[in-house]
Enzyme design. Structure first.
Site, PDB file in Angstrom:
ATOM      1  N   ALA A 297       0.799  -1.145   0.137  1.00  0.00           N
ATOM      2  CA  ALA A 297      -0.051   0.133   0.002  1.00  0.00           C
ATOM      3  C   ALA A 297       0.752   1.505  -0.144  1.00  0.00           C
ATOM      4  O   ALA A 297       0.666   2.304  -0.653  1.00  0.00           O
ATOM      5  CB  ALA A 297      -1.035  -0.115   1.151  1.00  0.00           C
ATOM      6  N   GLU A 301       3.513   1.578  -6.792  1.00  0.00           N
ATOM      7  CA  GLU A 301       4.323   0.922  -7.811  1.00  0.00           C
ATOM      8  C   GLU A 301       4.359   1.542  -8.940  1.00  0.00           C
ATOM      9  O   GLU A 301       5.198   1.257  -9.799  1.00  0.00           O
ATOM     10  CB  GLU A 301       3.486  -0.538  -7.779  1.00  0.00           C
ATOM     11  N   ASP A 343      25.873  31.783 -24.753  1.00  0.00           N
ATOM     12  CA  ASP A 343      26.985  32.242 -25.618  1.00  0.00           C
ATOM     13  C   ASP A 343      26.094  33.478 -26.628  1.00  0.00           C
ATOM     14  O   ASP A 343      24.804  33.445 -26.721  1.00  0.00           O
ATOM     15  CB  ASP A 343      27.340  31.225 -26.604  1.00  0.00           C
ATOM     16  N   ASP A 671      27.084  26.914 -28.807  1.00  0.00           N
ATOM     17  CA  ASP A 671      27.284  26.190 -29.974  1.00  0.00           C
ATOM     18  C   ASP A 671      28.719  25.867 -30.324  1.00  0.00           C
ATOM     19  O   ASP A 671      28.962  24.969 -31.329  1.00  0.00           O
ATOM     20  CB  ASP A 671      26.713  26.904 -31.353  1.00  0.00           C
ATOM     21  N   ASP A 675      32.212  25.893 -25.732  1.00  0.00           N
ATOM     22  CA  ASP A 675      31.187  25.893 -24.705  1.00  0.00           C
ATOM     23  C   ASP A 675      30.959  24.610 -24.117  1.00  0.00           C
ATOM     24  O   ASP A 675      30.432  24.362 -23.184  1.00  0.00           O
ATOM     25  CB  ASP A 675      29.777  26.256 -25.505  1.00  0.00           C
ATOM     26  N   ASN A 776      -2.978  -0.017  -7.247  1.00  0.00           N
ATOM     27  CA  ASN A 776      -1.845   1.154  -7.339  1.00  0.00           C
ATOM     28  C   ASN A 776      -1.403   0.964  -8.885  1.00  0.00           C
ATOM     29  O   ASN A 776      -0.950   1.856  -9.554  1.00  0.00           O
ATOM     30  CB  ASN A 776      -0.794   0.682  -6.638  1.00  0.00           C
ATOM     31  N   ASP A 780      -5.177   3.195 -10.682  1.00  0.00           N
ATOM     32  CA  ASP A 780      -4.525   4.626 -10.296  1.00  0.00           C
ATOM     33  C   ASP A 780      -3.530   5.325 -11.421  1.00  0.00           C
ATOM     34  O   ASP A 780      -3.221   6.183 -11.856  1.00  0.00           O
ATOM     35  CB  ASP A 780      -3.862   4.690  -8.720  1.00  0.00           C
TER      36      ASP A 780
END
Length: 945
Positions: A297, A301, A343, A671, A675, A776, A780
């Site tokens: 419970a 999961e 940049d 780019d 960098d 679960n 749900d």
């Protein structure tokens, strides 16, 4: 010529720290024991290759398939699920164990598939190396694989070549090298082999050095290899990439914390229940099963799978918005970004030099248009003018077009990419400006063919060309207006304004008449040039002279005299049009943007001011300033600095680390190769897909497929939506799990007090383990997935970034979870009590099971927004939620009414009387959720007032 011997080794940058740019050519040759006319011998080269290794980059450690699987399984929630499955299997609950293991396997497969793109940054760096190099060996010019280069080799460089290693130049004839990928410099750098540079100069200022992986765009040169492989500047970047350790994203950290919290709470509560049952003289095996039920419970999961699928769906949505995510777990991180380090070249700007201003005879004309498209207008005081009505402007463009070695070509693409420049971008921008005025360079070159030239060099700072007047036409921008004498010649000069001005004795008026260049006129030109440079424009001066006969000799002394000064042409790499509104949106979202560039401070400042990035009272800082700061000082100063200029890769790393030390979530865009280390060190690295190097792309967490800064803001918005959706289904699932715990815990410990009429039934448990697992995973799970498809609240980009250390379940959500836990627990236990009173325990369990499932399904609609009422966002506006709830409801009815499923799930059929008693209870949790939203909204409005 320096002496050389047959020694195989010599002091090199691969051995010791040598500032080669600070040495003269002769000193470099001596230190490397090489000869200018003969190069190295084969014997020397062989020994040095053995000593220093091949000229290539070392491979980084690759993540194996099993390591990727381990990374997916090394998660507290997953470990708990595996333990729960093992216990269920030992107790003979094969269905429960199988279902749990299936979820673990599904989550692992999805995670491995998404994360299996190996980081190829070092292999991409290798691609940038030239496969062949022209070198001097034993006095012969030969071609060898670039990987065989060694320090001391003499290398020849020509237009179009990749530079194969770090080279100290010995000769440079009009040599220009494109270094944007390494330094961020937006235009090719003019090299000067004879210069000796200060030892502390930044990469962009080392005019006597060519760097591995850069490209020769103009001229030719010769140099001596000083560094190879991992000792080159690209190699140093590769080393930094290897040294940067991967860190979990904020989402991974929060989910792990959540899993641990749930796990510890589960162990404590399960232990209490087990001990309570033993004290109450309950059956040990039965009590152990109850404890396992509690564990099932408590553990959500479906959470790992729902998170993974939600991130994958968000990633697909981001692709539609031109953002390609390379790491699934990085999707969310953008949403928590507080700082974007951007940049300049190609990111904030168009990476296309553009003429924006032309000055002639005291009048400055603005030029509109973007990129390499020859579409644009000429503005005088904001009003569009015909350039042919301003002859002085036309003549200035005419001179700049003739005195030009670049080409403007049409491509097969559309839009701003329909044209491209071949050659120097600065010269190319003049061709584009002339094309906007209606003149094509090819036609002008046919009408005024070049007959001679004195090339540009960095010492003279000017270029001279001679042209025959053969086919002048009306409105061809020339001062002849179609009446030029065919036997005459034109001398065109272009260069640094102060240099060109000294060669002139006349100045052109706007109507193409000439006046004497007196001191007053000279000061006027100089003042205009100063004004343009203050606006960060690169300025060129234009001048010409018409002579009656072809000059006998093409030399500067005969040609560069009695010139007519035409005017000034100013160009800049302009900001992208979409950047300014994107920055404003980012500011509204509480996100700060910092420009980090290798370009000059004035240029960076002008761009930053034009787009609103540089805030009033904030600073522009250079790489030299960063060097002068300690890490602590930089951390304090970085809050007030909006622009960093003339920076190196090391500086970028320090800036990113300083920001992160101040608890900022940093997104680094770029780019270039330069960098890459900072991209990897940041919380979320963003590379440009079109102009970006392979290195930047493979290092980054996200690649922008359209190089559009606005796409970054869109990606941030999508990241916020994804995280908001994760919060929604965590809230949805956890509140249900907490209620399940209480639904099991309270009857087990206090059953005889809560249900006095069931005293003879033994140990009470309103829900069976298989029912909890079904709830679960299935009931749900589907609505939780549907919550992952929500479009986000309307004001999501008006909210401040969430604190980096804020847990997923913050104070407000905790209040909501408590309220929902109480509402769901009370209603479910009421249904259980009604069932016990009406019939038997199995009937009561079914009543509780149905109440819990359907109250959750109805509550799923209210969970679609944490703040907005369900009626405002539309009850059925999410079609996936509609289908999820409908499907889950049908499955629940099948479990309750299909006979063989009743046996598996321990349920019985319920009649209409039972449903009439249940329906009012189903609405209680949803009403409570909407009431909490109302209170929160009212409180927020009160705060604003």
């Amino acid at each position: 010529m320096p002496a050389k011997n047959n020694a195989g080794s010599a002091p090199t940058a691969n051995d010791i720290e040598v500032t080669w740019h600070a040495l003269s050519r002769e000193e470099v040759l001596n230190k490397l024991d090489s000869g200018l006319e003969v190069g190295l011998s084969d014997e020397q080269a062989k020994k040095r290759l053995e000593k220093y290794g091949p000229n290539q980059l070392a491979e980084g450690k690759k993540t194996t398939f099993w390591e990727m699987i381990y990374e997916q399984l090394n998660n507290f929630v997953i470990i708990m699920l595996v333990v729960a499955a093992a216990i269920s299997a030992l107790l003979g609950e094969g269905v429960d164990a199988g279902a749990i293991i299936a979820i673990v396997v599904l989550n692992t497969i999805m995670g491995v598939v998404q994360d299996s793109r190996a980081q190829q940054e070092l292999e991409a760096l290798k691609k940038m190396a030239s496969p062949e190099a022209q070198i001097l060996r034993d006095g012969h010019r030969i071609s060898v694989p670039a990987r065989e280069l060694v320090p001391g080799d003499i290398v020849f460089l020509e237009t179009g070549n990749f530079v194969p290693a770090d080279v100290r130049l010995i000769e440079a004839v009009n040599l220009k090298i494109e270094e944007a990928a390494l330094t961020g410099e937006s235009v090719p750098v003019q090299k000067n082999a004879a210069s000796v540079i200060d030892s502390g100069a930044s990469l962009g200022d080392r005019k006597n050095t060519a760097f591995s992986g850069t490209v020769v765009t103009y001229g030719r040169g010769k140099g001596i290899v000083v560094s190879t492989g991992m000792h080159t500047q690209i190699g140093l970047i590769a080393t930094m990439l290897q040294s940067v350790e991967e860190e979990d994203t904020p989402l991974q950290k929060r989910l792990d914390e959540l899993g641990k919290t749930l796990g510890y709470a589960t162990l404590v509560i399960s232990g209490l229940v087990f001990i309570s049952g033993i004290i109450a003289k309950g059956d040990i095996l039965e009590m152990f099963m109850v404890a396992v039920s509690l564990a099932i419970a408590a553990v959500p999961e479906g959470l790992p799978a729902v998170v993974t699928i939600s991130l994958a769906l968000g990633m697909r949505e981001m692709v539609k918005k031109h953002a390609l995510i390379r790491r699934l777990s990085s999707v969310e991180t953008l949403g928590s970004a507080t700082v974007i380090c951007s940049d300049k070249t190609g990111t904030l700007t168009q990476n296309a030099m553009t003429v924006t201003r032309i000055w002639v005879d005291g009048k400055a004309i603005e030029v509109t248009g973007t990129g390499y498209s020859p579409k644009g207008d000429f503005l005088d005081g904001g009003k569009i003018v015909d350039v042919h009505d301003l002859p002085g402007i036309s003549t200035t463009l005419w001179v700049g077009t003739l005195n030009n070695d670049s080409l403007l070509e049409e491509t097969d693409e559309e839009g701003n990419n329909a044209f491209r420049i071949i050659g120097d971008p600065t010269e190319g921008s003049i061709l584009i400006a002339a094309a906007k005025a209606g003149a094509q360079a090819k036609a002008l070159n046919r009408a005024y063919p070049r007959s001679g030239e004195v090339p540009f060099d960095s010492e003279r700072k000017r270029m001279v060309t001679v042209h025959a007047v053969e086919k002048p036409e009306e409105k061809d921008l020339s001062p002849f207006d179609g009446k030029g004498k065919k036997e005459s010649y034109v001398i065109a000069v272009k260069g640094a304004p102060d240099v060109v001005l000294k060669l002139c004795n006349r100045v052109q008026n706007m109507d193409n008449t000439h006046t004497e260049l007196n001191e007053a006129k000279r000061k006027e030109v100089i003042a205009a040039n100063d004004a343009m440079t203050e606006d960060a424009l690169r300025v060129l001066g234009m001048a010409y002279r018409v002579i009656s006969a072809k000059p006998d000799e093409v030399d500067s002394e005969n040609l560069e005299k009695d010139l007519i000064f035409c005017g000034l042409v100013g160009m800049i790499d302009p900001a992208r049009e979409e950047v300014k509104p994107a920055l404003l949106k980012a500011i509204g979202a509480g996100i700060r943007t910092i420009m980090i560039t290798g370009d000059y401070p004035n240029t960076a400042k002008a761009i930053a001011q034009s787009i609103g990035l540089l805030r009033p009272g904030h600073k522009v800082c250079t790489g030299a300033d960063v060097d002068a700061m300690s890490d602590e000082t930089l951390q304090n100063e970085v809050e007030e600095i909006d622009v960093f200029a003339r920076v190196s890769p090391e500086h970028k790393m320090r800036i990113v680390n300083a920001l992160r030390a101040k608890d900022q979530v940093v997104a680094m865009t770029g780019d270039g190769v330069n960098d890459a280390p900072a991209i990897k060190a940041s919380d979320i690295g963003i590379a440009m897909g079109i102009t970006g190097t392979d290195v930047a792309k493979e290092t980054a967490d996200m690649v922008l497929t359209d190089d559009n800064y606005a796409s970054i803001v869109s990606a941030v918005e999508q990241g916020r939506i994804i995280y908001s959706n994760i919060r929604k289904f965590v809230y949805f699932l956890i509140s249900c799990n907490m209620a399940e715990i209480m639904i099991i815990f309270l009857p087990t410990v206090f059953g005889r007090f809560l249900f006095p009429n069931a005293a003879g039934l033994g140990l009470l448990s309103p829900l069976q383990p298989i029912q909890l697992l079904w709830l679960n995973l299935v009931t749900d799970g589907a609505p939780a997935l549907a919550l992952g498809t929500e479009k986000g609240d309307p004001d999501i980009m008006d909210q401040q970034p969430r604190p980096a250390k804020e847990p997923i379940i913050n104070r407000l959500m905790l209040i909501g979870v408590i309220i929902q836990t109480i509402a769901i627990t009370v209603t479910t236990l009421i249904a259980f009590a009604i069932g016990l009173k009406t019939q038997n325990a199995q009937y009561a369990e079914t009543m509780a099971f149905v109440t819990l499932v359907f109250s959750e399904l109805i509550r799923a609609f209210t969970a679609r927004s944490e703040r907005y009422p369900i009626l405002k966002i539309g009850v059925f506006s999410n079609k996936w939620m509609n289908w999820a709830v409908f499907g889950s409801a049908v499955l629940m009815l099948l479990v309750m009414y299909v006979p063989f499923l009743q046996v598996i799930f321990d349920t019985v059929s319920l009649g209409w009387d039972a449903w009439l008693e249940i329906i009012p209870l189903l609405l209680v949790p949803s009403i409570a959720a909407e009431a909490v939203k109302y209170i929160i909204t009212a409180r927020d409005k009160k705060k604003i007032k």
